[in-house]
Write an enzyme that holds these catalytic residues in place. Sequence first.
Site, PDB file in Angstrom:
ATOM      1  N   GLU A 206     -46.068  36.596  -7.061  1.00 11.95           N
ATOM      2  CA  GLU A 206     -45.153  37.603  -7.606  1.00 11.95           C
ATOM      3  C   GLU A 206     -43.706  37.318  -7.194  1.00 11.95           C
ATOM      4  O   GLU A 206     -43.428  36.978  -6.045  1.00 11.95           O
ATOM      5  CB  GLU A 206     -45.561  38.988  -7.083  1.00 11.95           C
ATOM      6  CG  GLU A 206     -44.622  40.111  -7.479  1.00 11.95           C
ATOM      7  CD  GLU A 206     -44.872  41.386  -6.693  1.00 11.95           C
ATOM      8  OE1 GLU A 206     -44.365  42.447  -7.130  1.00 11.95           O
ATOM      9  OE2 GLU A 206     -45.564  41.338  -5.657  1.00 11.95           O
TER      10      GLU A 206
ATOM     11  N   LYS B  63     -45.025  44.720 -15.319  1.00  9.68           N
ATOM     12  CA  LYS B  63     -45.751  45.610 -14.417  1.00  9.68           C
ATOM     13  C   LYS B  63     -45.586  47.058 -14.853  1.00  9.68           C
ATOM     14  O   LYS B  63     -44.473  47.539 -15.071  1.00  9.68           O
ATOM     15  CB  LYS B  63     -45.250  45.427 -12.980  1.00  9.68           C
ATOM     16  CG  LYS B  63     -46.038  46.206 -11.936  1.00  9.68           C
ATOM     17  CD  LYS B  63     -45.486  45.920 -10.545  1.00  9.68           C
ATOM     18  CE  LYS B  63     -46.291  46.659  -9.474  1.00  9.68           C
ATOM     19  NZ  LYS B  63     -45.746  46.435  -8.122  1.00  9.68           N
TER      20      LYS B  63
ATOM     21  N   CYS C  16     -49.101  42.927  -7.777  1.00 10.98           N
ATOM     22  CA  CYS C  16     -49.026  43.599  -6.490  1.00 10.98           C
ATOM     23  C   CYS C  16     -50.067  44.700  -6.395  1.00 10.98           C
ATOM     24  O   CYS C  16     -51.246  44.486  -6.615  1.00 10.98           O
ATOM     25  CB  CYS C  16     -47.612  44.128  -6.265  1.00 10.98           C
ATOM     26  SG  CYS C  16     -47.303  44.750  -4.590  1.00 10.98           S
TER      27      CYS C  16
END
Length: 554
Positions: free
Chosen positions: A303, A368, A421
């Site tokens: 990430e 995300k 994440c």
Amino acid sequence: MIALAHWIALSAGWPRRLIALFCGACGALAMAPVDAFPAMVVPMTAAVWLLDGADRAPRGGTGWRAHLWPSLTSAAGTGWWWGLGYFVSGLWWLGAATLVEPDKFAWALPISVLGVPAILALFTGLGFAVSRLLWMPGAGRILSLTLGLGLAEWLRSVLFTGFPWNEYGMALGNILVLAQLGSVVGLHGLTLLTVALCAAPATLADGEGPAGPGGWRRILPPALALAGLCAVAIFGALRLANGHVGTVAGVRLRIMQPDVPQDAAFTYANGQEILRRYLALSDKATSATTSGLSDVTHLIWPESPFPFILSRQPEAIDAITAALPAGAVLITGAARAEGEAGASPPPRYYNSIQVLTSDGSIVDSYDKVHLVPFGEYVPFEWILGRLGVEHFVDIPGGFTAGTHHRLLNAPGLPPIIPAICYEAIFPDEITAGIRRSSPQGLILNLTNDGWFGNTSGPYQHFAQARLRAIEEGLPLIRAANTGISAIVDPYGRILASLPVGVANVLDGPLPDALKRTPFGRFHELAAFVISALLLTMVVVLKYRRSRFAARYDR
């Protein structure tokens, strides 16, 4: 044990609060990296005895104020202290993020270490209050506690964006053979089971002795709990023994774990040097039979590895494509921007996964959806921003959330369910709105746990991501900046991994997916059915007891 139960139930004031705090803290030992499942027996058993004593709260007034209300408030207060111990012990590592840039965020250390657990403990307090509302003598109170804490944990996972980190079910989910039941009931189902199994020994302190009145009623709940645990273990052992998994033909993965600290050196000025480090590490020969990137079909980076916008750095894309062999693909985390600086409206930034082919084309992106409050954006920024509260990522205005969960497509790979994440800690969320039409597939988790150093955090994060693989019957490919990076099969078995704090590459094939699991097909239905059955049993037991009491009084 009877004396201990009486001492805990009859405690009051600060001794009672400290008992709850200590017992709650013991539960964190059942979480990663310790993974001591028996440790969860301490807080759950103590919770039963603490709730037994909640009816000793001072009373005043008449009616429900004199009877029910004091009992509920006493239970809620005790539950808050119990939850505070559990969450401080399990989430203390959150404070490490405030020390990465101490000049900017050290003031938030007490909030991270004590404030966040204090807020999460409100859910536990609610769970204790609901349990007390359903309380009854005997073994039935085990069911009451299971319902109360199960409801509290479900609410914790959905309210205020949700934060189901270290849900009690992870005590089972951390242990591979026991975690296999997650393929049927999911994390919330494991939570209900964990509470019931670990609270059952509390009934051993009921009565005067094994041969005394009702002795069998004292022994039956823990005996059933032990039998249930054995059944779960047998189910898991059989599932693993029969779990033969092949690999996807023609796919050779390489995961790059750079171990780059998130300190003052991670800046735009150092961007090209950081990229050169990534490329050199990615081309590393890992054995006498490998020759670096020439053996790789898919290179995976973690990430947000760049201190710049990749799509706006043609020289960086040129350097990457020059290193990739023909036909190879890079899948990497990257910040993505829409709009130009200084324009109106201001640009939007997204925390994304991008797919870059060897000809320099970005062929797909995923933004995300579930952002981290205060990490990637500031909630209620129009108020908190004026007070000087900042998010941790150095992005003007913070990240913007993606609109929906979607599949990511990369040449040569089956459909990818992306999770950036902590999106990987939400059961069922990463597959929300995604129909798994292909018999193949994988979960791709790119993360940067460098904010938390070598604490419990990265281990807990990995354990929860691994449970998603078991729930969905999909392999997990995980690239983490500082670890744990891994290739995990759809049964949760770790085929290869890199530890925390190591810069290296990891090579391996892509495991096949399984057919859709019951959880993957029906999602939270099993947990809902279990909860409904528990509630029905509690209502029936309370009704029968009330009728018996009414007859006895006459």
